[in-house]
Write a protein that holds these residues in place. Structure first.
Motif, short mmCIF file in Angstrom:
data_model
loop_
_atom_site.label_atom_id
_atom_site.label_comp_id
_atom_site.label_asym_id
_atom_site.label_seq_id
_atom_site.Cartn_x
_atom_site.Cartn_y
_atom_site.Cartn_z
N UNK A 59 0.83 -1.20 0.00
CA UNK A 59 0.00 0.00 0.00
C UNK A 59 0.86 1.24 0.00
N UNK A 60 0.67 2.10 1.00
CA UNK A 60 1.44 3.34 1.12
C UNK A 60 2.58 3.22 2.12
N UNK A 61 3.02 1.98 2.40
CA UNK A 61 4.07 1.74 3.38
C UNK A 61 5.24 1.00 2.74
N UNK A 62 6.44 1.32 3.20
CA UNK A 62 7.64 0.62 2.77
C UNK A 62 8.30 -0.02 3.98
N UNK A 63 8.58 -1.32 3.89
CA UNK A 63 9.25 -2.02 4.97
C UNK A 63 10.66 -2.42 4.56
N UNK A 64 11.67 -1.97 5.31
CA UNK A 64 13.05 -2.32 5.02
C UNK A 64 13.33 -3.70 5.62
#
Length: 244
Positions: free
Chosen positions: A182-187
């Protein structure tokens, strides 16, 4: 891809019923233990999976193993930097200086063909970093490497996989792998060249990847599980406890 909480719960229930079914046992044998590592207690699919198995007679052993860290992204990179404490702003200034001097170069990759070209370097740098800490590194298990590469390829096909690459002297000195939802980025994972630690590649990559996320209009950045101090330094807050 983002799915609703109700859909997530439905998927968890379906998985539990399948794992506990006679059809599963006839095809794959009996399961005595299922181990889930690194999930958030409030995650709806895992919660439904656990509760459905418990209703079928399974017992649960659960313990917290570390915090999950993330933060909301402001509309601009300048706004993000202004929120940082002074020691972290010095890291930002260093990143800008090294980039301006041409000492480092940052490349953000989302096409699978390019990610695939860099994959072996990503694995090498990740293992080098972990081994420097006295750890085996996740790629010490070949099965995990196969799984993650396959997952990254599938995520890249829907533009949901990012690989950030930090270059110095024409060599990669840091690579991280992130996933969009969605509108999130997970490193997800990072590797770095320990022979170039004076560059502080970890801090540089954090700054450049966060900047790329803001530039692309994402609203949230997630450092995922682990209580490493650098996360709070970059403005993250603990959003829950991961469990096993």
């Amino acid at each position: 891809l983002p799915i609703s909480a109700s859909d997530q719960a439905s998927h968890g229930e379906l998985a539990a019923r399948w794992l506990n079914s006679e059809q599963f046992r006839s095809e794959f044998g009996r399961l005595d233990t299922i181990e889930l590592e690194g999930y958030l207690g409030q995650e709806s699919s895992v919660e439904k999976l656990i509760r459905t198995l418990q209703a079928a007679g399974w017992s649960l052993e659960e313990r917290a193993i570390g915090g999950a860290w993330g933060f909301s992204l402001p509309p601009t990179l300048e706004g993000f930097v202004s929120q940082l404490r002074k020691p972290r702003r010095r890291k930002v200034n260093k990143a800008k200086r090294l980039l301006g001097e041409g000492t480092v170069r940052f490349e953000l990759v989302s096409e699978w063909s390019r990610i695939d070209e860099l994959w072996s370097e990503f694995v090498r740098l990740h293992q080098k970093r972990r081994e420097s800490l006295g750890q085996a590194g996740c790629f010490s298990d070949p099965r995990f490497g196969i799984f993650l590469r396959h997952a990254a390829e599938r995520m890249a096909a829907v533009q949901a996989c990012w690989m950030g690459v930090l270059w110095a002297s024409q060599e990669p000195v840091g690579i991280n792998l992130s996933f969009c939802s969605g509108n999130s980025l997970g490193m997800y994972q990072t590797g770095m060249e320990m022979d170039r630690i004076e560059l502080e590649p970890g801090h540089l990559m954090n700054y450049f990847v966060i900047g790329a996320a803001i530039e692309r209009g994402l609203e949230r950045f997630d450092f995922l599980r682990g209580d490493e101090p650098y996360k709070e330094g970059w403005g993250a807050e603990q959003i829950g406890r991961a469990h096993v």
